[in-house]
Design an enzyme around this catalytic site. Sequence first.
Site, short mmCIF file in Angstrom:
data_model
loop_
_atom_site.label_atom_id
_atom_site.label_comp_id
_atom_site.label_asym_id
_atom_site.label_seq_id
_atom_site.Cartn_x
_atom_site.Cartn_y
_atom_site.Cartn_z
N ASP A 176 0.84 -1.21 0.00
CA ASP A 176 0.00 0.00 0.00
C ASP A 176 0.88 1.25 0.00
OD1 ASP A 176 -2.52 -1.59 0.58
OD2 ASP A 176 -1.31 -2.07 2.32
N HIS B 213 -4.55 -3.13 6.89
CA HIS B 213 -4.40 -3.41 5.46
C HIS B 213 -5.77 -3.84 4.94
CE1 HIS B 213 -3.10 -4.93 1.63
NE2 HIS B 213 -3.65 -6.09 1.91
#
Length: 327
Positions: free
Chosen positions: A158, A186
Amino acid sequence: MTNRVKVAVTGAAGQIGYAILFRIASGQMFGPDTEVELQLLELPQALGALEGVKMELDDCAFPLLKNIVCTDKMEVAFKDANWILAIGAVPRKDGMERADLLKVNGGIFGPLGKAMAEHSAPDSKLFVVGNPCNTNCYIAMEASGLDKSRFFAMTTLDEKRAKTQLAQKAGVDVTEVTNMTIWGNHSATQYPDFYNAKIGGKSAAEVIGDETYLKDEFITTVQKRGAAIIKARGASSAASAANACVNGVYALTHDTPAGETFSMCLASKGEYGVDEGLIFSFPCRVENGELKVVEGQEHNEFGQEKFNATLEELRTERNTVKELGLV
Ligand code: NAX
């Protein structure tokens, strides 16, 4: 003296496994002076495919690769392992409730934590990639009874996705973007913090100067990048996920360059008001071999709202696994 690490990889014959093993064996995860032994875990039905991967690893004749074990038994894969990369997990399927997903993964990560405690090296560390990675890591940590400082889950992908989006928007080289923190889980609630991220040393929000884009399109693009890749490629991110895992473990095992930070999910010690023991993604640094959460970053009202939402989601996941008796 040459260093040597034993690396256990679960789900080793999967997509990410296939993309990561060659990079570990070539020295990209632990550096050019560290020899590696790979201890690969798969489900019984995937052992045939795993044998093929082993043959390919053999055929690379990597100078740093000293041994390969293929097994369907955790106690064999984790024996004296210094690092356990937990990639194998059961992904969410259509119609599956979040609680079902946590339950089925609890069945993997509870035993995994126990096997880590029983069989791995005294200094071993767990790095969880398999989703839902924060809570899978939490389940393993609780089941293991080991020191919480040995448990990590991955928001590195990410972070890298966010860096590239900011660099492309600002029209700068990706190396100009630093301090790109992903806060929290996440998952779709993650907060890629463009206020504290820097471009050429200045706040990315100031450099880009378009908060409407940042608050909306930027965050959504990062959060939904995985789905966009599935749509385009017909399969989920594999090489980029493997790259993130290589970089994530590298970041944990090497000192961080001056002024920089990296994102990592780890057990909170109460930093930023996060409940102790939650596996939460924070800005981190390694200094003289010691890992610490970088404190003192500030959030405006928008940022605090995003932060609170991802924290709340992790609290709910923790409460669900407690209610299900998984920890
Ligand atoms: P694959 O389905 O290609 O491979 C998973 C492998 O794990 C399979 O070979 C399967 O046989 C094995 N496996 C399943 N249960 C196991 C168990 N109990 N013990 C040992 N092996 C087991 O998935 P892949 O694309 O490699 O993705 C793996 C995991 O990474 C998924 O959970 C996925 O959601 C997660 N991801 C996490 C990311 C992150 O940023 N944290 C990004 C990429 C990826 O989506």
